[in-house]
Design an enzyme around this catalytic site. Structure first.
Site, PDB file in Angstrom:
ATOM      1  N   GLU A 190      36.244  52.024  39.088  1.00  0.00           N
ATOM      2  CA  GLU A 190      36.271  51.905  40.558  1.00  0.00           C
ATOM      3  C   GLU A 190      35.450  52.964  41.291  1.00  0.00           C
ATOM      4  O   GLU A 190      34.776  52.659  42.280  1.00  0.00           O
ATOM      5  CB  GLU A 190      37.723  51.909  41.067  1.00  0.00           C
ATOM      6  CG  GLU A 190      38.521  50.655  40.722  1.00  0.00           C
ATOM      7  CD  GLU A 190      38.963  50.586  39.260  1.00  0.00           C
ATOM      8  OE1 GLU A 190      38.958  51.643  38.590  1.00  0.00           O
ATOM      9  OE2 GLU A 190      39.305  49.487  38.785  1.00  0.00           O
ATOM     10  N   ARG A 225      37.247  38.138  33.833  1.00  0.00           N
ATOM     11  CA  ARG A 225      36.403  38.656  32.736  1.00  0.00           C
ATOM     12  C   ARG A 225      35.615  37.538  32.055  1.00  0.00           C
ATOM     13  O   ARG A 225      34.418  37.676  31.816  1.00  0.00           O
ATOM     14  CB  ARG A 225      37.263  39.380  31.698  1.00  0.00           C
ATOM     15  CG  ARG A 225      38.025  40.556  32.293  1.00  0.00           C
ATOM     16  CD  ARG A 225      38.726  41.380  31.230  1.00  0.00           C
ATOM     17  NE  ARG A 225      39.784  42.196  31.824  1.00  0.00           N
ATOM     18  CZ  ARG A 225      40.182  43.365  31.366  1.00  0.00           C
ATOM     19  NH1 ARG A 225      39.623  43.882  30.299  1.00  0.00           N
ATOM     20  NH2 ARG A 225      41.154  44.039  31.955  1.00  0.00           N
ATOM     21  N   GLU A 271      43.163  37.789  34.334  1.00  0.00           N
ATOM     22  CA  GLU A 271      42.254  38.541  33.460  1.00  0.00           C
ATOM     23  C   GLU A 271      41.199  37.635  32.850  1.00  0.00           C
ATOM     24  O   GLU A 271      40.028  38.011  32.738  1.00  0.00           O
ATOM     25  CB  GLU A 271      43.040  39.257  32.350  1.00  0.00           C
ATOM     26  CG  GLU A 271      44.024  40.308  32.840  1.00  0.00           C
ATOM     27  CD  GLU A 271      43.370  41.536  33.444  1.00  0.00           C
ATOM     28  OE1 GLU A 271      42.134  41.640  33.452  1.00  0.00           O
ATOM     29  OE2 GLU A 271      44.127  42.405  33.945  1.00  0.00           O
ATOM     30  N   ASP A 329      45.509  45.585  44.951  1.00  0.00           N
ATOM     31  CA  ASP A 329      44.139  46.049  45.220  1.00  0.00           C
ATOM     32  C   ASP A 329      43.117  44.963  45.534  1.00  0.00           C
ATOM     33  O   ASP A 329      42.558  44.890  46.622  1.00  0.00           O
ATOM     34  CB  ASP A 329      43.647  46.937  44.059  1.00  0.00           C
ATOM     35  CG  ASP A 329      43.860  46.320  42.665  1.00  0.00           C
ATOM     36  OD1 ASP A 329      44.436  45.217  42.572  1.00  0.00           O
ATOM     37  OD2 ASP A 329      43.450  46.951  41.668  1.00  0.00           O
ATOM     38  N   THR A 339      35.603  41.085  40.881  1.00  0.00           N
ATOM     39  CA  THR A 339      36.313  42.352  40.691  1.00  0.00           C
ATOM     40  C   THR A 339      36.146  42.908  39.277  1.00  0.00           C
ATOM     41  O   THR A 339      36.656  43.976  38.961  1.00  0.00           O
ATOM     42  CB  THR A 339      37.803  42.207  41.072  1.00  0.00           C
ATOM     43  OG1 THR A 339      38.391  43.499  41.150  1.00  0.00           O
ATOM     44  CG2 THR A 339      38.562  41.354  40.069  1.00  0.00           C
TER      45      THR A 339
END
Ligand code: DMJ
Length: 647
Positions: free
Chosen positions: A542, A278, A274, A407, A631
């Site tokens: 998404e 980010r 994360e 994913d 992502t």
């Protein structure tokens, strides 16, 4: 021969008929009157009775006759609009719209919808009157106007003009109607679309600034904040979005906070994945957009502090790092890491190596990919969800999904290959093989409408469960095709995009739940079921992410229209009047979607950014030939051909 009397009569008749040619009406009146006089009283009464009866029936049926006539004319207008769309002409409905004083009648949609279920095209109108979500939306502001309204012209809603109620209750038919629309006829002008996203961002930012400034996440209902890592997550995630949306003032304030307040020298555990996607991703992206070394310095600082995560027996990183103490560890209950997490940090660390000319970042993440490439336990390129940090082996074998925990493994295979100049063939091979696995094991179609979706495989058993997270896939497939992969990838992308859109359209709020189950049994009444525990919406990106790729790469306006609907529904059901947007618990209850009191940082980092890029017709704005998005929607440059893929 004729007798004289008959001759007389004939001549008289002839004379009368001759007169008749000259004055027919008078002659007919006299003749009718004579006949009427010859009738008996009973006969006359009977005729009068029938005439009166007919008159009464005529008056009684008059409204339905006029309705019917009106229906014909409405349909004719719509059919003409369809035809003209096909021929590239401006639809008549629009021509009418442009004439002051003319308003087309709305189709009788509300009466025809028997229950709440159905596409939001209808629901939106249903709810407009006594708006249910007014708890969230009662800002005293009028609903956003479209361009024509702004210009003071009478407006026909594009929904009203184009789609009949019974047409939209059939979602398959609706999909078809959408596919046929390729012009801008029913789309807000670009400036209106872009401004709507900027306005949404400003509104979200207002809440963050007032109640959560410098903290990780806004809690918009309680007007407070939540802390995850204590690193200003939302602020950092939003930096490049503000830059792209040209929100200079907001950007400068945030930059000042980064320069003066942001410190990574904190005794705090952060999640490697994360904070990489980010924070490291957000800082690198902002550095590339602005050229300001402040952001690169901060990126190097956090990147270096995350490196202890790779000190494991297997070289598969731990999930958690203490960025102050320089120690790392797996979660308390296991020594496993999540496969998506360890394989979706590569774009960022590789870029950090390129910028710093320090190979250690890239070497660490490349090592993970090499090991995963060789591992056993895959099925036709599909990977399990867990990997052990001691043994380096996959665990919990036999379960395959493109949703949570797996994913972005697939996403990063393709994107690393693109980032590195398409030289690392192992990455491409793994990506292509995985797609074969998806086709072989996970693709299916729903019943009754035949929407394509990606299910899951558990020890050989197919499950029709699909996470909203999987909706990254249409975008990734389309991107692959843009970079030279077969046209079949784009075709699959289009079909999956429709399935993801249906996850929104079929819900009463027009917003997707976190997880759906597609029905596959023939004779199913509806395509999508949602379990009670899966009804939440976290403002995830998404679907709009994929809509952005699909629009960029096909130029089909329907993707912009779909995104526009989604933005309207975010505004309708998740917007908090005092500032910010909130996750909701129940996408199936437009009366009370049950706000969760949390605005995830990715709503600003990803969702609004992708919506803005989707609505922009400037394809040079973050060109897909120059950048890949990580992502978390942070952009990183595709390396120049002269720079090697391996450091
Ligand atoms: C984001 O943090 C990233 O997109 C990640 O890959 C998946 N989850 C969220 C958004 O849904």
């Amino acid at each position: 021969m004729l007798s004289p009397s008959r001759k007389e009569s004939v001549s008289l008749n002839l004379i009368e008929q001759g007169r008749g040619y000259a004055n027919g009406k008078q002659w007919r009146r006299q003749s009718c009157w004579r006949k009427w006089k010859q009738l008996s009283r009973l006969q006359r009464s009977l005729i009068l009775f029938i005439v009166v009866l007919l008159l009464i029936c005529g008056v009684a049926t008059y409204p339905s006759l006029t309705e019917r006539w009106k229906g014909f004319s409405d349909r004719a207008l719509r059919e003409e609009a369809e035809l003209k769309k096909d021929s590239g002409l401006k639809p008549f409905v629009l021509e009418l719209q442009e004439q002051p004083g003319l308003i087309l009648p709305e189709p009788p949609s509300e009466r025809k919808v028997p229950n709440k279920r159905g596409p939001p095209l209808l629901q939106n109108r249903q709810h407009k009157k006594g708006n249910s979500s007014s708890a969230l939306l009662a800002e005293g502001k009028p609903e956003p106007k479209n361009a024509a309204e702004e210009n003071g012209k009478p407006v026909v809603s594009w929904r009203g003009a184009m789609i009949e109620a019974d047409q939209v209750t059939d979602s398959a038919a609706k999909g078809k109607a959408d596919a046929e629309v390729e012009d801008t006829a029913f789309l807000e002008p670009e400036s209106v679309r872009l401004e709507a996203v900027k306005e949404a961002f400003r509104h979200a930012w207002k809440g963050y600034k007032e109640f959560a400034w410098g903290h990780d996440e806004l809690k918009p209902l309680s007007k407070s904040y939540g802390e995850w890592f204590g690193l200003g997550l939302t602020l950092i995630d939003s930096l490049d979005t503000m830059w792209i949306l040209d929100l200079k003032e907001e950007f400068e304030e945030a930059k000042k906070w980064v320069a003066t307040e942001l410190s990574f020298n904190k005794n705090v555990d952060v999640n490697l994945f994360e904070s990489t996607i980010r924070i490291l991703g957000g800082l690198l992206s902002t550095y590339h957009l602005t050229g300001d070394s402040l952001f690169l310095d901060k990126a190097i600082d956090i990147g270096a502090r995350l490196m202890p995560a790779f000190n494991t027996p297997s070289k598969i990183p731990y999930s958690d790092v203490n960025i102050g103490a320089g120690t790392a560890h797996p979660p308390r209950w296991t020594s496993d890491s999540t496969v998506a997490e360890v394989t979706s940090i590569q774009l960022e660390f590789r870029e950090l190596s390129r910028l710093t000319k320090e190979p250690r970042y890239q070497m660490a993440v490349n090592e993970v990919m090499k090991r995963v490439h060789k591992l056993e336990g895959k099925q036709d390129g599909l990977v399990p969800m867990f990997i052990n940090t001691n043994s380096g082996q996959f665990t919990h074998l036999g379960v395959f999904t493109l949703g949570a925990r797996a994913d972005s493994y697939y996403e990063y295979l393709l994107k690393q290959w693109i980032q590195g100049g398409k030289k690392e063939t192992e990455l491409l091979e793994d990506y292509l093989q995985a797609l074969e696995g998806v086709k072989k094991h996970l693709l299916n179609r729903s019943s009754p409408s035949g929407f394509m979706f990606v299910g899951e495989l558990s020890h050989g058993h197919f499950s029709s469960k699909m996470d909203h997270l999987v909706c990254f896939l249409p975008g990734t497939l389309a991107l692959g095709h843009h970079h030279g992969l077969p046209a079949e990838h784009l075709e699959l992308a289009k079909q999956l995009m429709e399935g993801c859109y249906q996850m929104y359209v079929q819900m009463e709020t027009g917003l997707s739940p976190e997880i759906v189950h597609f029905n596959t049994h023939s004779g199913s009444a509806q395509d999508i079921d949602v379990k009670i525990a899966d009804r939440h919406n976290l403002l995830r990106p998404e679907t709009v992410e994929s809509l952005f790729y699909l629009y960029r790469l096909t130029k089909d306006r329907k993707y912009q229209r779909w995104g526009w609907e989604i933005l309207q529904n975010f505004n309708k059901y998740t917007r908090v009047p005092t500032g910010g947007y909130t996750s909701i618990n129940n996408v199936r209850d437009p009366e009370y979607p049950s706000p969760r009191d949390k605005m995830e940082s990715f709503f600003l980092g990803e969702t609004l950014k992708y919506l803005y890029l989707l609505f922009s017709d400037n394809f040079d704005l973050i060109s897909l030939d120059k950048y890949v998005f990580n992502t978390e929607a942070h952009l990183l440059p595709i390396w120049p051909q002269t720079e090697g893929a391996t450091v």
